[in-house]
Motif scaffolding. Structure first.
Motif, PDB file in Angstrom:
ATOM      1  N   LEU A 308      22.913  75.495  61.697  1.00 59.10           N
ATOM      2  CA  LEU A 308      22.948  76.928  61.416  1.00 59.10           C
ATOM      3  C   LEU A 308      21.699  77.619  61.959  1.00 59.10           C
ATOM      4  O   LEU A 308      21.777  78.722  62.523  1.00 59.10           O
ATOM      5  CB  LEU A 308      23.072  77.180  59.919  1.00 59.10           C
ATOM      6  N   LEU A 309      20.541  76.976  61.824  1.00 58.55           N
ATOM      7  CA  LEU A 309      19.315  77.552  62.388  1.00 58.55           C
ATOM      8  C   LEU A 309      19.430  77.697  63.898  1.00 58.55           C
ATOM      9  O   LEU A 309      18.973  78.695  64.472  1.00 58.55           O
ATOM     10  CB  LEU A 309      18.109  76.675  62.024  1.00 58.55           C
ATOM     11  N   ALA A 310      20.046  76.701  64.540  1.00 55.37           N
ATOM     12  CA  ALA A 310      20.246  76.785  65.988  1.00 55.37           C
ATOM     13  C   ALA A 310      21.150  77.961  66.338  1.00 55.37           C
ATOM     14  O   ALA A 310      20.872  78.727  67.273  1.00 55.37           O
ATOM     15  CB  ALA A 310      20.846  75.478  66.506  1.00 55.37           C
ATOM     16  N   VAL A 311      22.236  78.136  65.586  1.00 56.83           N
ATOM     17  CA  VAL A 311      23.148  79.257  65.834  1.00 56.83           C
ATOM     18  C   VAL A 311      22.412  80.589  65.663  1.00 56.83           C
ATOM     19  O   VAL A 311      22.562  81.513  66.469  1.00 56.83           O
ATOM     20  CB  VAL A 311      24.363  79.178  64.882  1.00 56.83           C
ATOM     21  N   LEU A 312      21.602  80.694  64.612  1.00 56.50           N
ATOM     22  CA  LEU A 312      20.850  81.929  64.366  1.00 56.50           C
ATOM     23  C   LEU A 312      19.850  82.211  65.479  1.00 56.50           C
ATOM     24  O   LEU A 312      19.532  83.370  65.768  1.00 56.50           O
ATOM     25  CB  LEU A 312      20.127  81.847  63.020  1.00 56.50           C
ATOM     26  N   ASP A 313      19.352  81.132  66.104  1.00 58.36           N
ATOM     27  CA  ASP A 313      18.390  81.285  67.210  1.00 58.36           C
ATOM     28  C   ASP A 313      19.059  81.413  68.568  1.00 58.36           C
ATOM     29  O   ASP A 313      18.378  81.498  69.594  1.00 58.36           O
ATOM     30  CB  ASP A 313      17.424  80.080  67.248  1.00 58.36           C
ATOM     31  N   GLY A 314      20.391  81.348  68.597  1.00 56.74           N
ATOM     32  CA  GLY A 314      21.101  81.432  69.865  1.00 56.74           C
ATOM     33  C   GLY A 314      21.091  80.141  70.648  1.00 56.74           C
ATOM     34  O   GLY A 314      21.332  80.134  71.852  1.00 56.74           O
ATOM     35  N   THR A 316      22.352  75.912  71.130  1.00 52.33           N
ATOM     36  CA  THR A 316      23.497  75.034  70.886  1.00 52.33           C
ATOM     37  C   THR A 316      23.091  73.948  69.902  1.00 52.33           C
ATOM     38  O   THR A 316      22.109  73.249  70.137  1.00 52.33           O
ATOM     39  CB  THR A 316      23.979  74.380  72.188  1.00 52.33           C
ATOM     40  N   PRO A 317      23.813  73.786  68.785  1.00 56.92           N
ATOM     41  CA  PRO A 317      23.451  72.749  67.811  1.00 56.92           C
ATOM     42  C   PRO A 317      23.557  71.352  68.406  1.00 56.92           C
ATOM     43  O   PRO A 317      24.264  71.124  69.388  1.00 56.92           O
ATOM     44  CB  PRO A 317      24.476  72.949  66.690  1.00 56.92           C
ATOM     45  N   GLU A 318      22.858  70.418  67.789  1.00 52.82           N
ATOM     46  CA  GLU A 318      22.917  69.017  68.202  1.00 52.82           C
ATOM     47  C   GLU A 318      24.359  68.528  68.132  1.00 52.82           C
ATOM     48  O   GLU A 318      25.077  68.803  67.179  1.00 52.82           O
ATOM     49  CB  GLU A 318      22.024  68.180  67.284  1.00 52.82           C
ATOM     50  N   GLN A 319      24.762  67.774  69.146  1.00 49.33           N
ATOM     51  CA  GLN A 319      26.142  67.292  69.229  1.00 49.33           C
ATOM     52  C   GLN A 319      26.228  65.849  68.741  1.00 49.33           C
ATOM     53  O   GLN A 319      25.238  65.136  68.664  1.00 49.33           O
ATOM     54  CB  GLN A 319      26.636  67.382  70.676  1.00 49.33           C
ATOM     55  N   GLY A 320      27.439  65.407  68.427  1.00 48.15           N
ATOM     56  CA  GLY A 320      27.676  64.011  68.051  1.00 48.15           C
ATOM     57  C   GLY A 320      27.823  63.828  66.557  1.00 48.15           C
ATOM     58  O   GLY A 320      27.109  64.451  65.763  1.00 48.15           O
ATOM     59  N   ASP A 321      28.782  62.978  66.175  1.00 48.43           N
ATOM     60  CA  ASP A 321      29.004  62.698  64.768  1.00 48.43           C
ATOM     61  C   ASP A 321      27.880  61.843  64.190  1.00 48.43           C
ATOM     62  O   ASP A 321      27.233  61.063  64.910  1.00 48.43           O
ATOM     63  CB  ASP A 321      30.335  61.974  64.567  1.00 48.43           C
ATOM     64  N   ILE A 322      27.666  61.966  62.891  1.00 48.07           N
ATOM     65  CA  ILE A 322      26.630  61.197  62.195  1.00 48.07           C
ATOM     66  C   ILE A 322      27.171  59.803  61.899  1.00 48.07           C
ATOM     67  O   ILE A 322      28.247  59.658  61.296  1.00 48.07           O
ATOM     68  CB  ILE A 322      26.224  61.895  60.889  1.00 48.07           C
ATOM     69  N   PRO A 323      26.460  58.739  62.295  1.00 48.03           N
ATOM     70  CA  PRO A 323      26.952  57.377  62.046  1.00 48.03           C
ATOM     71  C   PRO A 323      27.076  57.072  60.556  1.00 48.03           C
ATOM     72  O   PRO A 323      26.343  57.611  59.721  1.00 48.03           O
ATOM     73  CB  PRO A 323      25.879  56.489  62.696  1.00 48.03           C
TER      74      PRO A 323
END
Length: 338
Positions: A308-314, A316-323
């Protein structure tokens, strides 16, 4: 502050320090370097301390158009999993000066009502766990940034998604049981129309279909111990021969399966192996301790807030599912020779 006294203002601080209100704003907002002298900054801080002045953060955020508040929406607070999600999200939020409001939707996974007069003016963004994006229309409208946790990326209506690798967790469980020699399975499935439970059912079915000589029965139950006991008892009574392994969508369901197995005079894992998924505290409270898949709820919440912080900053959020990780305990063993 004594009763009857008015709250000091930035104008009072400016007058006491002999500076302008703009200088007070710069100093108390920690933006003074290079703009006012260190001696002046110290004079402002001392005047603020002496007067007991505290900035009105709500008013300042309103002027800036930000509340620095995030809403975390969850279907319910029935397990510690969602508490862990909140803890992780709040930890990251605090480091960035945000607060997190936890909101268990009164409609479960259905449409969530707006808990505010207007969420769009009270919030900077929404994180929603285990819900459909269209269930949040009332809360976010078309304006609030949204991050979906444990939700279908294809149905996120353009929102960022963060997911645990649930499919891999089911693969790990299935491979473990097949490796022990199990071929007759019962899937105790959560009776909830949710993407994450659809993934579990689909992956288990696909995995077993590729293994020769396997059979799979399915029983559905709400996520409660009593409901799981009833569903398991019915499924076992109708099965001849009975399954040698019960794969449960949730640790609570597994606890109910234990009770059903024992009431039929059978033993876990001697007669029937049982697995869960979550690794709640319950998993080590039952006997034998439960083989299950550990989901790191706090890391999940952290990643959701970071997205969400990444979205607010414009960004791209980190990609990949959490193991996720299979934890083998005493509830699984090779089946009895038939």
């Amino acid at each position: 502050m004594a009763a009857g006294r008015t709250r000091p203002t930035s104008r009072d601080v400016a007058r006491a320090a002999g500076v302008s209100q703009a200088a007070v704003s710069l100093v108390l907002g920690d933006k003074w370097r290079g703009r006012v002298s260190p001696a002046t900054a110290e004079r402002v801080r001392e005047a603020a301390r002496r007067l007991g002045y505290r900035p009105n953060l709500a008013a300042r955020n309103l002027r800036l158009g930000h509340t620095r508040t995030v809403l975390l929406v969850v279907p319910a607070l029935t397990t510690e999993f969602f508490a862990g999600v909140y803890t992780g999200a709040a930890r990251v939020a605090a480091r960035h000066g945000f607060g997190v409001v936890l909101y268990p939707s009164p409609e479960g996974i259905g449409p969530a009502r707006d808990p505010f007069a207007s969420a769009q003016t009270a919030l900077d963004g929404v994180i929603a766990s285990s819900m459909a994006a269209d269930a949040l229309t009332t809360i976010r409208g078309d304006q609030l940034p949204l991050v979906m946790l444990d939700s279908d990326p294809a149905g996120s209506l353009g929102a960022a998604t963060v997911n645990l690798d649930i499919a891999d967790g089911v693969r790990q469980i299935t491979d473990h049981l097949l490796g022990l020699g199990h071929r007759r399975f019962l899937h105790l499935a959560a009776d909830i129309p949710s993407w994450t439970f659809d993934v579990r059912a689909r992956e288990l079915t696909t995995r077993l279909a590729a293994a020769p000589g396997t059979t799979l029965r399915v029983a559905h139950a709400p996520i409660s111990i009593d409901a799981a006991r009833t569903a398991t008892a019915g499924a076992l009574a109708a099965a001849d021969p009975h399954p040698t392994a019960i794969v449960c969508d949730d640790d609570k369901l597994a606890a109910g399966a234990y009770k059903a197995v024992r009431r039929l005079g059978l033993r876990v894992p001697d007669d029937i192996s049982v697995t869960g998924l979550d690794d709640l505290a319950l998993a080590t409270a039952i006997d034998p301790e439960l083989t299950t898949v550990r989901l790191d709820a706090e890391l999940f919440g952290e990643r959701g807030m970071q997205a969400l912080l990444a979205v607010l900053d414009g960004r791209t959020p980190e990609q990949g599912d959490i193991p996720v990780q299979l934890v083998v305990r005493g509830s699984t063993a090779p089946p009895k020779a038939s």
